[in-house]
Design a protein around this motif. Structure first.
Motif, PDB file in Angstrom:
ATOM      1  N   SER A 114       0.827  -1.215   0.000  1.00  0.00           N
ATOM      2  CA  SER A 114       0.000   0.000   0.000  1.00  0.00           C
ATOM      3  C   SER A 114       0.862   1.266   0.000  1.00  0.00           C
ATOM      4  O   SER A 114       0.356   2.351   0.280  1.00  0.00           O
ATOM      5  CB  SER A 114      -0.952   0.003   1.204  1.00  0.00           C
TER       6      SER A 114
ATOM      7  N   ASP B 238      -3.464   1.084  -5.581  1.00  0.00           N
ATOM      8  CA  ASP B 238      -3.160   0.927  -4.161  1.00  0.00           C
ATOM      9  C   ASP B 238      -3.493  -0.495  -3.719  1.00  0.00           C
ATOM     10  O   ASP B 238      -4.130  -1.255  -4.445  1.00  0.00           O
ATOM     11  CB  ASP B 238      -3.955   1.936  -3.323  1.00  0.00           C
ATOM     12  N   ASN B 239      -3.045  -0.831  -2.506  1.00  0.00           N
ATOM     13  CA  ASN B 239      -3.406  -2.087  -1.831  1.00  0.00           C
ATOM     14  C   ASN B 239      -3.093  -3.311  -2.696  1.00  0.00           C
ATOM     15  O   ASN B 239      -3.937  -4.188  -2.889  1.00  0.00           O
ATOM     16  CB  ASN B 239      -4.891  -2.058  -1.466  1.00  0.00           C
TER      17      ASN B 239
ATOM     18  N   LEU C  51      -0.768   6.546  -2.105  1.00  0.00           N
ATOM     19  CA  LEU C  51      -1.158   5.794  -3.292  1.00  0.00           C
ATOM     20  C   LEU C  51      -0.242   6.209  -4.425  1.00  0.00           C
ATOM     21  O   LEU C  51       0.469   7.211  -4.318  1.00  0.00           O
ATOM     22  CB  LEU C  51      -2.613   6.049  -3.668  1.00  0.00           C
TER      23      LEU C  51
ATOM     24  N   SER D 273      -2.885  10.599   0.537  1.00  0.00           N
ATOM     25  CA  SER D 273      -4.302  10.257   0.438  1.00  0.00           C
ATOM     26  C   SER D 273      -5.153  11.447   0.866  1.00  0.00           C
ATOM     27  O   SER D 273      -5.377  11.676   2.040  1.00  0.00           O
ATOM     28  CB  SER D 273      -4.600   9.050   1.331  1.00  0.00           C
TER      29      SER D 273
ATOM     30  N   THR E  50      -7.867   7.026  -0.306  1.00  0.00           N
ATOM     31  CA  THR E  50      -7.756   5.585  -0.494  1.00  0.00           C
ATOM     32  C   THR E  50      -8.103   4.854   0.792  1.00  0.00           C
ATOM     33  O   THR E  50      -7.773   5.335   1.875  1.00  0.00           O
ATOM     34  CB  THR E  50      -6.334   5.191  -0.946  1.00  0.00           C
TER      35      THR E  50
END
Length: 208
Positions: free
Chosen positions: A32, A174-175, A85, A69, A79
């Motif tokens: 992330s 992201d993530n 991000l 973010s 996010t």
């Protein structure tokens, strides 16, 4: 079924359970993007290997903008996966070398579209080991959307997200997560059935 068979069943089920737990671990480092080597204030951004250049982001290489973010530059939305991000803009790219064993894996991530640029979509490709697994198109202002796919590898490989659109559109990423495939419920059922059959054979031998 004798004690040895019962012990074998219990041990096998425990091993599969532990394997499923271990395989759930994310094999991507800093998926992330929460570990940059510099300070980035709220609503701001900088580029890795580009204009307004800043430092590095743990685990990742390439040329891409890192953003905080907030509803700051380029209309990037908040996010759900932390404070930072990245943006895939034009032909920018991010990549990471993954330490994997041969096998099947699930890749998942989320993306969203730039909100203050009313132009066309941003298109990017997702690759593993140099093989393009998916081409994604993110529309202007698109909300965060979960994406996932499955791939098979013979071992260590490189994960890459690479922009394909030669204009000022942006896809936010992201993530990012890579996890080993967990055995299906049917695998457990087959194991139990097989061990049960061994128990039947053992009982027949005792009867004779």
């Amino acid at each position: 079924m004798n004690k040895k068979i019962l012990a074998a069943v219990a041990a096998a089920m425990a091993a599969l359970s532990l394997a499923g737990t271990a395989q759930a671990a994310n094999l991507v480092v800093n998926g992330s993007f929460e570990d940059p080597s510099f300070t980035l204030s709220a609503g701001s951004y900088c580029y890795l290997n580009g204009p307004y250049e800043c430092g590095a982001v743990t685990g990742w290489t390439g040329a891409f903008p890192l953003m905080s973010s907030s509803s700051g530059p380029w209309g990037n939305p908040n996010t759900p996966a932390g404070d930072f991000l990245v943006g895939i803009q034009g032909t920018s790219h991010i990549e990471q070398s993954l330490t994997l064993a041969a096998g099947t894996y699930t890749l998942s991530w989320i993306d969203a579209g730039r909100g203050n640029y009313g132009g066309p979509t941003e298109t990017y490709q997702v690759s593993v080991g140099g093989n393009v697994l998916s081409t994604e198109a993110v529309n202007y202002g698109a909300a965060w959307t979960a994406k996932s796919l499955t791939f098979t590898t013979a071992g260590n490989t490189v994960l890459s997200f690479a922009g394909q659109t030669n204009y000022d559109a942006t896809a936010f990423i992201d993530n990012v997560s890579v996890t080993a495939a967990v055995p299906e419920p049917g695998t457990y059922a087959m194991l139990v059935a097989g061990l049960g059959l061994l128990g039947v054979v053992a009982r027949r031998k005792r009867a004779r």
